[in-house]
Design a protein around this motif. Structure first.
Motif, short mmCIF file in Angstrom:
data_model
loop_
_atom_site.label_atom_id
_atom_site.label_comp_id
_atom_site.label_asym_id
_atom_site.label_seq_id
_atom_site.Cartn_x
_atom_site.Cartn_y
_atom_site.Cartn_z
N GLU A 109 0.82 -1.21 0.00
CA GLU A 109 0.00 0.00 0.00
C GLU A 109 0.85 1.26 0.00
O GLU A 109 0.38 2.33 -0.39
N ARG A 110 2.11 1.14 0.42
CA ARG A 110 3.00 2.28 0.36
C ARG A 110 3.46 2.56 -1.06
O ARG A 110 3.72 3.72 -1.42
N VAL A 111 3.55 1.53 -1.89
CA VAL A 111 4.10 1.66 -3.25
C VAL A 111 3.01 1.74 -4.30
O VAL A 111 3.14 2.48 -5.27
N TYR A 112 1.92 0.98 -4.12
CA TYR A 112 0.83 0.94 -5.10
C TYR A 112 -0.32 1.81 -4.61
O TYR A 112 -0.66 1.80 -3.43
N ARG A 113 -0.93 2.53 -5.53
CA ARG A 113 -2.04 3.40 -5.16
C ARG A 113 -3.22 2.61 -4.61
O ARG A 113 -3.85 2.99 -3.64
N ASN A 114 -3.53 1.50 -5.25
CA ASN A 114 -4.62 0.63 -4.81
C ASN A 114 -4.28 -0.79 -5.24
O ASN A 114 -4.60 -1.19 -6.36
N PRO A 115 -3.59 -1.55 -4.40
CA PRO A 115 -3.14 -2.88 -4.82
C PRO A 115 -4.26 -3.79 -5.29
O PRO A 115 -4.10 -4.52 -6.27
N ALA A 116 -5.40 -3.76 -4.61
CA ALA A 116 -6.50 -4.64 -4.98
C ALA A 116 -7.05 -4.30 -6.37
O ALA A 116 -7.31 -5.19 -7.19
N ALA A 117 -7.23 -3.00 -6.63
CA ALA A 117 -7.74 -2.59 -7.94
C ALA A 117 -6.72 -2.90 -9.04
O ALA A 117 -7.09 -3.32 -10.14
N PHE A 118 -5.43 -2.69 -8.76
CA PHE A 118 -4.40 -3.01 -9.75
C PHE A 118 -4.38 -4.51 -10.06
O PHE A 118 -4.31 -4.92 -11.21
N TYR A 119 -4.43 -5.31 -9.01
CA TYR A 119 -4.43 -6.76 -9.21
C TYR A 119 -5.61 -7.18 -10.10
O TYR A 119 -5.43 -7.92 -11.08
N ARG A 120 -6.80 -6.72 -9.77
CA ARG A 120 -7.97 -7.12 -10.55
C ARG A 120 -7.90 -6.57 -11.97
O ARG A 120 -8.23 -7.27 -12.93
N SER A 121 -7.44 -5.33 -12.14
CA SER A 121 -7.33 -4.75 -13.47
C SER A 121 -6.34 -5.53 -14.33
O SER A 121 -6.61 -5.81 -15.51
N TYR A 122 -5.20 -5.89 -13.75
CA TYR A 122 -4.19 -6.61 -14.52
C TYR A 122 -4.69 -7.99 -14.91
O TYR A 122 -4.49 -8.44 -16.06
N VAL A 123 -5.34 -8.68 -13.99
CA VAL A 123 -5.88 -10.01 -14.31
C VAL A 123 -6.95 -9.92 -15.39
O VAL A 123 -7.01 -10.77 -16.30
N GLU A 124 -7.80 -8.90 -15.30
CA GLU A 124 -8.81 -8.72 -16.35
C GLU A 124 -8.15 -8.42 -17.69
O GLU A 124 -8.63 -8.86 -18.74
N MET A 125 -7.05 -7.65 -17.69
CA MET A 125 -6.33 -7.40 -18.93
C MET A 125 -5.80 -8.71 -19.52
O MET A 125 -5.94 -8.96 -20.73
N GLU A 126 -5.18 -9.53 -18.69
CA GLU A 126 -4.66 -10.81 -19.18
C GLU A 126 -5.78 -11.68 -19.74
O GLU A 126 -5.57 -12.41 -20.72
N ARG A 127 -6.93 -11.59 -19.16
CA ARG A 127 -8.05 -12.45 -19.56
C ARG A 127 -8.73 -11.96 -20.84
O ARG A 127 -9.14 -12.77 -21.67
N ARG A 128 -8.79 -10.63 -21.03
CA ARG A 128 -9.67 -10.10 -22.07
C ARG A 128 -8.98 -9.28 -23.15
O ARG A 128 -9.42 -9.30 -24.31
N PHE A 129 -7.96 -8.50 -22.82
CA PHE A 129 -7.49 -7.43 -23.71
C PHE A 129 -6.94 -7.97 -25.02
O PHE A 129 -6.08 -8.87 -25.04
N LYS A 130 -7.42 -7.42 -26.14
CA LYS A 130 -6.96 -7.79 -27.47
C LYS A 130 -6.60 -6.52 -28.25
O LYS A 130 -7.34 -5.54 -28.26
N VAL A 131 -5.45 -6.58 -28.91
CA VAL A 131 -4.94 -5.46 -29.69
C VAL A 131 -4.79 -5.91 -31.13
O VAL A 131 -4.20 -6.97 -31.40
N TYR A 132 -5.31 -5.11 -32.04
CA TYR A 132 -5.13 -5.38 -33.47
C TYR A 132 -4.03 -4.45 -33.99
O TYR A 132 -4.06 -3.24 -33.76
N VAL A 133 -3.07 -5.04 -34.70
CA VAL A 133 -1.96 -4.28 -35.28
C VAL A 133 -2.24 -4.10 -36.77
O VAL A 133 -2.37 -5.08 -37.51
N TYR A 134 -2.35 -2.86 -37.20
CA TYR A 134 -2.61 -2.61 -38.62
C TYR A 134 -1.45 -3.15 -39.47
O TYR A 134 -0.28 -3.00 -39.11
#
Length: 537
Positions: A150-175
């Motif tokens: 909590e001293r280093v991360y603004r919100n560890p719980a939100a970061f953890y969940r956001s990163y896991v959701e990114m790994e699960r869902r995020f897709k990037v299309y490269v032109y």
């Protein structure tokens, strides 16, 4: 001075602590309510006429460029990309926004649960089993206790969940439009290496094998890249500003119009061949540049500059960088394509006694900030506060006295020797605000002192920079030593502990690894995409 201006949407949850509060602000890129049928028909008719006129204009311009010997060394590919775009338009659009809505809801639940627990078991909410939750939490953050996190991360719980959701869902299309060397590749062995490495890693990702029941190639798979643009949450423009400067810029002319022309031409072609740019006015697209002139090149297309996500090393808020929309990325100088071995070896032992120098800097007079620093501090006290220009002395191996092989002389680089023996490493702006010394300092276990005005530091949505660095305004350079000497030893130890915790976020790997620089840049793009809601109707 580091800049973290107000944020909006999902960024609020990442930047808000368990007890803090941030007032959200509506994004200007949110879509307007649906219009009446009559108005929609009029708008569609006008849009169709404009699209035909624009396509003819781009085609005619491309023909003129092919017949001109003075145009930039680039050819636009045809065929496959256009065919895939037509196929995407013919298919029904997947539920991209519903996927993002699910991620937004999960992040908000995690952040709210952490606030309810009041700095308690941050790993909770991951499942019914607290043991499973703790195991997943430890695999993500390591063995750091909650107070350190909590001293280093603004919100560890939100970061953890956001990163896991990114790994699960995020897709990037490269032109696929464009050809090397201006598109699809970049430098990997100089101060702009992050630009080349990011483009390279996305380009090297292979398409996933099609499932046995489907003959055509898919766009899914476990990686972030998708070959199906209709499945993408974000779209990458694989242009290298560094390569543009090498090939299209006339030295010492300071005429950046060729760079802006290339960017404008590329976006015009992409917009004419694909529906995705026009759908959002570029708001779900991103470019990445580590060259000082990246922000200037992005001005070549008004929608790119105003709406798109610009991932930049030169993240200067006084020059149009917007932290709620754009992404700040670290700058690092890879002379031979790899981190210097002196910085890859373990840092000296934790006690401050292993670091006899208060602060260290060595470098040229690139820009007014460095000139000010050298004018005030060069050579004043080499025994405690060593500040050098290009006159850094060689350090005999015997001086280290601890068996360290990175000392100067024949066997090593004195620059890194000083870094690894200093409590603070001075990281002043050069010609632009970013400095590769920040990453070098973190790797050396040295607390970075960011001397800049208007700099938006990387990953500030997630990281509390005040927990592992010191920010000094340019006006305070004459008082620099006094300011650093006032920091008590326990606070220096806490800052050094923060440096150790965040180091993995500033590392480059081939192939990329979880939570490294490549993925943290992607996570920053992911957060901005979450902060944008497109009308799916």
């Amino acid at each position: 001075m580091l800049c973290t201006p107000p944020c909006s949407g999902i960024l609020v949850e990442l930047r808000r602590g368990a007890a803090g509060a941030v007032h959200p602000r509506r994004r200007s890129t949110e879509m307007a309510p649906r219009l009446s049928v009559k108005k929609c028909l009029i708008i569609l008719a006008l849009a169709a006429a404009a699209a035909i006129a624009g396509f003819l204009s781009v085609a005619a311009g491309a023909a003129r460029r092919r017949s001109s010997s003075s145009s930039p060394a680039r050819r636009l590919s045809t065929g496959l990309a256009a065919e895939r775009a037509r196929m995407a338009m013919a298919r029904a659009s997947p539920t991209v926004e519903r996927e993002l809505d699910a991620a937004r809801a999960a992040i908000r639940r995690a952040a709210a649960a952490a606030r309810r627990r009041g700095h308690g078991d941050l790993a909770g909410g991951e499942g019914k089993s607290s043991n499973v939750s703790s195991a997943k939490w430890l695999s993500f953050f390591g063995d750091a206790d909650h107070a350190r996190l909590e001293r280093v991360y603004r919100n560890p719980a939100a970061f953890y969940r956001s990163y896991v959701e990114m790994e699960r869902r995020f897709k990037v299309y490269v032109y696929e439009e464009g050809e090397p060397p201006i598109a699809h590749e970049g430098p990997c062995k100089n101060i702009y290496a992050v630009e080349g490495r990011f483009i390279e890693e996305l380009e090297l990702m292979a398409p996933p094998p099609p499932p046995p029941w489907r003959a055509g190639g898919g766009g899914g798979g476990d990686g972030v890249r998708t070959w199906d643009p209709a499945r993408a949450h974000a779209f990458f423009l694989p242009l290298s500003v560094s390569q543009m400067v090498q090939l299209a810029y006339r030295p010492l002319s300071y005429d950046l119009s060729p760079l802006r022309a290339i960017v404008a031409d590329y976006v015009a072609v992409v917009a004419s061949r694909h529906r995705f740019w026009n759908r959002s006015a570029g708001a779900d697209h991103f470019m990445l540049s580590c060259h000082d002139w990246g922000p200037h090149a992005s001005r070549g297309h008004p929608e790119l500059y105003a709406n798109a996500i610009r991932a930049l090393c030169n993240a200067n808020t006084s020059e149009g960088f917007r932290p709620d929309k754009d992404v700040s990325i670290p700058e690092i100088n890879l002379y031979d394509g790899d981190m210097p071995p002196e910085l890859m070896s373990p840092a000296p032992p934790p006690p401050l006694s292993s670091r006899p120098f208060l602060a260290f800097f060595a470098g040229g007079r690139h820009g007014h900030v460095r000139n000010l620093l050298l004018r005030h501090w060069k050579g004043r006290d080499p025994a405690v506060f060593p500040v050098y220009e290009y006159d850094l002395p060689s350090i005999p191996v015997s001086v280290s006295g601890d068996g360290d092989t990175d000392a100067g002389g024949e066997g090593g680089n004195p620059y890194y020797w000083y870094m690894r023996r200093s409590r603070f490493c001075l990281c002043p702006s050069g010609h632009e605000v970013a400095s590769p010394r920040v990453v070098e300092a973190i790797h050396a276990g040295c607390v970075p002192v960011v001397v800049a005005d208007g700099y938006a530091p990387p990953f500030a949505d997630v990281l509390r920079w005040e927990a592992f660095s010191v920010a000094v305004a340019v006006a305070d350079v004459p008082r620099l030593r006094e300011l650093l000497e006032r920091i008590p030893a326990p606070e220096v130890e806490r800052l050094r502990d923060g440096v150790r915790l965040v180091k993995r976020h500033f590392m480059l790997h081939q192939p990329p690894e979880r939570l490294d620089m490549f993925h943290m840049i992607l996570h920053s793009v992911w957060l901005r995409r979450l902060n944008l809601r497109l009308n799916s109707h």
